[in-house]
Scaffold this motif. Structure first.
Motif, PDB file in Angstrom:
ATOM      1  N   LEU A 270       0.911  -1.164  -0.013  1.00 21.61           N
ATOM      2  CA  LEU A 270       0.031  -0.155  -0.081  1.00 21.61           C
ATOM      3  C   LEU A 270       0.913   1.175   0.308  1.00 21.61           C
ATOM      4  O   LEU A 270       0.463   2.393  -0.717  1.00 21.61           O
ATOM      5  CB  LEU A 270      -0.917   0.102   1.168  1.00 21.61           C
ATOM      6  CG  LEU A 270      -1.960  -1.017   1.434  1.00 21.61           C
ATOM      7  CD1 LEU A 270      -2.708  -0.977   2.607  1.00 21.61           C
ATOM      8  CD2 LEU A 270      -2.932  -0.933   0.089  1.00 21.61           C
ATOM      9  N   ALA A 271       1.727   1.213   0.661  1.00 26.02           N
ATOM     10  CA  ALA A 271       2.896   2.425   0.817  1.00 26.02           C
ATOM     11  C   ALA A 271       3.325   2.660  -0.676  1.00 26.02           C
ATOM     12  O   ALA A 271       3.605   3.831  -1.069  1.00 26.02           O
ATOM     13  CB  ALA A 271       4.105   2.210   1.774  1.00 26.02           C
ATOM     14  N   GLY A 272       3.718   1.711  -1.191  1.00 27.90           N
ATOM     15  CA  GLY A 272       4.138   1.879  -2.597  1.00 27.90           C
ATOM     16  C   GLY A 272       3.166   2.436  -3.677  1.00 27.90           C
ATOM     17  O   GLY A 272       3.289   3.247  -4.264  1.00 27.90           O
ATOM     18  N   VAL A 273       1.957   2.037  -3.529  1.00 26.02           N
ATOM     19  CA  VAL A 273       0.988   2.478  -4.251  1.00 26.02           C
ATOM     20  C   VAL A 273       0.728   3.847  -3.883  1.00 26.02           C
ATOM     21  O   VAL A 273       0.693   4.605  -4.789  1.00 26.02           O
ATOM     22  CB  VAL A 273      -0.412   1.627  -4.091  1.00 26.02           C
ATOM     23  CG1 VAL A 273      -1.581   2.385  -4.561  1.00 26.02           C
ATOM     24  CG2 VAL A 273      -0.262   0.263  -4.435  1.00 26.02           C
ATOM     25  N   GLN A 274       0.670   4.208  -2.578  1.00 27.04           N
ATOM     26  CA  GLN A 274       0.540   5.622  -1.983  1.00 27.04           C
ATOM     27  C   GLN A 274       1.621   6.676  -2.650  1.00 27.04           C
ATOM     28  O   GLN A 274       1.500   7.733  -2.919  1.00 27.04           O
ATOM     29  CB  GLN A 274       0.189   5.810  -0.536  1.00 27.04           C
ATOM     30  CG  GLN A 274      -0.047   7.169  -0.203  1.00 27.04           C
ATOM     31  CD  GLN A 274      -0.639   7.100   1.236  1.00 27.04           C
ATOM     32  OE1 GLN A 274      -0.949   6.238   1.747  1.00 27.04           O
ATOM     33  NE2 GLN A 274      -0.129   8.193   1.946  1.00 27.04           N
ATOM     34  N   ALA A 275       2.878   5.884  -2.629  1.00 28.72           N
ATOM     35  CA  ALA A 275       4.004   6.802  -3.188  1.00 28.72           C
ATOM     36  C   ALA A 275       3.659   7.306  -4.506  1.00 28.72           C
ATOM     37  O   ALA A 275       4.265   8.339  -5.039  1.00 28.72           O
ATOM     38  CB  ALA A 275       5.328   6.190  -2.752  1.00 28.72           C
ATOM     39  N   CYS A 276       3.151   6.269  -5.217  1.00 24.30           N
ATOM     40  CA  CYS A 276       2.910   6.481  -6.601  1.00 24.30           C
ATOM     41  C   CYS A 276       1.843   7.252  -7.132  1.00 24.30           C
ATOM     42  O   CYS A 276       1.829   8.310  -7.886  1.00 24.30           O
ATOM     43  CB  CYS A 276       2.858   5.263  -7.498  1.00 24.30           C
ATOM     44  SG  CYS A 276       4.480   4.301  -7.642  1.00 24.30           S
ATOM     45  N   TRP A 277       0.682   7.117  -6.389  1.00 25.35           N
ATOM     46  CA  TRP A 277      -0.722   7.743  -6.783  1.00 25.35           C
ATOM     47  C   TRP A 277      -1.015   8.940  -5.785  1.00 25.35           C
ATOM     48  O   TRP A 277      -1.957   9.526  -6.237  1.00 25.35           O
ATOM     49  CB  TRP A 277      -1.620   6.736  -6.435  1.00 25.35           C
ATOM     50  CG  TRP A 277      -1.678   5.741  -7.608  1.00 25.35           C
ATOM     51  CD1 TRP A 277      -0.957   4.514  -7.614  1.00 25.35           C
ATOM     52  CD2 TRP A 277      -2.576   5.571  -8.916  1.00 25.35           C
ATOM     53  NE1 TRP A 277      -1.052   3.925  -8.992  1.00 25.35           N
ATOM     54  CE2 TRP A 277      -1.840   4.531  -9.841  1.00 25.35           C
ATOM     55  CE3 TRP A 277      -3.368   6.485  -9.471  1.00 25.35           C
ATOM     56  CZ2 TRP A 277      -2.549   4.134 -11.070  1.00 25.35           C
ATOM     57  CZ3 TRP A 277      -3.819   6.158 -10.794  1.00 25.35           C
ATOM     58  CH2 TRP A 277      -3.195   4.934 -11.571  1.00 25.35           C
ATOM     59  N   GLY A 278      -0.386   9.198  -4.562  1.00 25.63           N
ATOM     60  CA  GLY A 278      -0.653  10.243  -3.649  1.00 25.63           C
ATOM     61  C   GLY A 278      -1.937  10.174  -3.225  1.00 25.63           C
ATOM     62  O   GLY A 278      -2.556   9.214  -2.700  1.00 25.63           O
ATOM     63  N   ASP A 279      -2.737  11.280  -3.469  1.00 25.40           N
ATOM     64  CA  ASP A 279      -4.094  11.208  -2.889  1.00 25.40           C
ATOM     65  C   ASP A 279      -5.035  10.486  -3.606  1.00 25.40           C
ATOM     66  O   ASP A 279      -6.224  10.362  -3.059  1.00 25.40           O
ATOM     67  CB  ASP A 279      -4.668  12.999  -2.925  1.00 25.40           C
ATOM     68  CG  ASP A 279      -3.844  13.659  -1.880  1.00 25.40           C
ATOM     69  OD1 ASP A 279      -3.223  13.260  -1.038  1.00 25.40           O
ATOM     70  OD2 ASP A 279      -3.837  14.894  -1.950  1.00 25.40           O
TER      71      ASP A 279
END
Length: 458
Positions: free
Chosen positions: A64-73
């Protein structure tokens, strides 16, 4: 039939996408996985509200952190895409496994059963580990079918790493290799599948890829693999497998050693789930013959949070030990209720119809629950037929896909049953097994369609 398989796979992809597009998907974070992921991105630490934690397993928050780092908000879009791909890959792996045993018709049934499984569809809308767990579990069974009779240590190392990834997603998986190992002894016992196993070992060449150029290979093959060869192969495979599991778990264990002063390869959540399943409030609920709705643990959780704050100082390790201690006090004080609760939890794990949560539930919800029940009952019936065929094929013929489904699939079912007999249990807990059940059921359907024609397996 090949076109039907492709069409079925595309229908699964479209269906899963439609489920994720329904409003409300991925809007809640009940187990704080996204919370941990957010702190990984913003603070660079595996923590909750700034405090280092081992309360949740690390792999899903890292993803999830990797996804959030790529997609932000817009991280929900990324998670939706990730769940879509993992769900689709789960169905495709199930189709491959079923196809190897039952042919194209079984593959079509498996991709549809796994792709439209109600529990998997529902869990894909949640920020929880079910989707990833099911994907990794069926991937383990698929890889096991590929490495079952291979001498390559790296193949078994990869299987071990994948098993470690499962455990880092859900600690329940830690017992899986042991259950599978016990079943492996059963399915390759002398006189029960040993001859086909010897033939597999011989044909795969114990000496490795370069052995084909050696002059003694024909004579070795003509003699067949000796018992010593088989034993050495097994020990070497187990060693590589174990090394893979250790390498996967080592970073998490060392991190917890540095942070908490103790090697933790699971989580600090086990004590709570054991206490949740074995406390006076829950036992009193089981004694009540009038109210059979699901137990509401809100009051128990409120008191437990207060207890953790006052008696454990909000320290996770102390709280974990305290929870285990209180749960065992309850068990020792009420051994009869403990045994009854064990049976109750096992039934909850395998019950086909989800619990009724609201006594005044709408008709649509009731129909949906009963629909899940019908799906599960039909799948169970065909899965029993398919599992019987798979076990027979594994023991008599040593076919690798059947062996993997018997050893690793049944091993996972045993693991989940044993763990959730003692720890908290509900239908959601069997989700990792859903794709394996789909494969067994698809093979069972194929066997029923054959109508007694034994040579029409493919």
């Amino acid at each position: 039939m090949g076109r039907l398989l492709i069409a079925s796979a595309l229908a699964v992809l479209a269906g899963r996408l439609a489920v994720l597009l329904v409003p409300g998907a991925l809007t809640t974070d009940p187990d704080s996985y996204q919370h941990v992921a957010r702190e990984l991105v913003t603070r660079g630490s595996f923590s909750l509200d700034g405090r280092p934690t081992a309360y949740r397993p690390p792999l899903y928050p890292l993803v999830l952190a990797g996804v959030q780092a790529c997609w932000g908000d817009s991280w929900r879009i990324g998670v939706a895409g990730l769940h879509l791909l993992m769900g689709w890959a789960t169905a495709l792996c199930a189709a491959i496994l079923a196809g190897r045993i039952g042919g194209l018709r079984a593959a079509v049934a498996a991709v549809l059963l796994a792709g439209f499984d109600p529990l998997l569809l529902h869990s894909s809308r949640l920020v929880m580990t079910e989707t990833q767990s099911a994907f990794l579990a069926v991937l383990v069974v698929w890889l096991a079918s590929r490495v079952a009779n291979r001498p390559s240590g790296f193949a078994w190392l990869a299987l071990g790493l994948l098993l470690g990834a499962c455990a880092l997603t859900r600690p329940t998986f830690l017992l899986w290799p042991f259950a599978a190992g016990g079943l492996a002894l059963l399915f390759t016992a002398p006189g029960k599948g040993e001859k086909p196993f010897r033939e597999q070992m011989t044909s795969s060449s114990l000496e490795g890829p370069s052995a084909g150029n050696r002059t003694d290979v024909p004579s070795r093959r003509s003699r067949g693999a000796s018992s010593g060869d088989i034993l050495r192969w097994r020990l070497r495979s187990i060693s590589w497998l174990g090394l893979g599991v250790i390498l996967a778990l080592l970073p998490w264990g060392l991190r917890n050693l540095f942070v908490f002063g103790k090697v933790i390869i699971g989580t600090t959540h086990g004590g709570y789930t054991f206490y949740l399943a074995n406390n006076d409030d829950f036992y009193q609920f089981l004694r009540n013959p009038e109210d059979r709705l699901v137990w509401d643990g809100a009051e128990f959780n409120r008191r437990w949070e207060a207890t953790v704050a006052t008696e454990a100082g909000s320290n996770e390790l102390t709280a974990d030990r305290l929870a285990y201690r209180r749960a065992w006090q309850t068990v020792r004080a009420q051994p009869g209720m403990f045994l009854y609760a064990c049976g109750y939890r096992l039934l909850q794990l395998w019950r086909p119809i989800p619990h009724q949560l609201d006594p005044r539930e709408p008709l649509s919800v009731r129909l949906a629950r009963w629909g899940v029940g019908v799906f599960s009952l039909v799948e169970y019936l065909f899965a029993l037929v398919g599992l019987t065929f798979v076990i027979r094929k594994a023991r008599r013929e040593g076919e690798t896909s059947a062996w993997a489904l018997a050893v690793w699939g049944l091993g996972l079912a045993i693991t989940l049953s044993v763990v959730h007999t003692f720890y908290w249990s509900n239908v959601r807990m069997r989700t990792p097994l859903a794709p394996v059940l789909a494969v067994w059921a698809a093979v069972g359907m194929q066997q029923c369609l054959r109508k007694g024609r034994p040579n029409d397996a493919r």
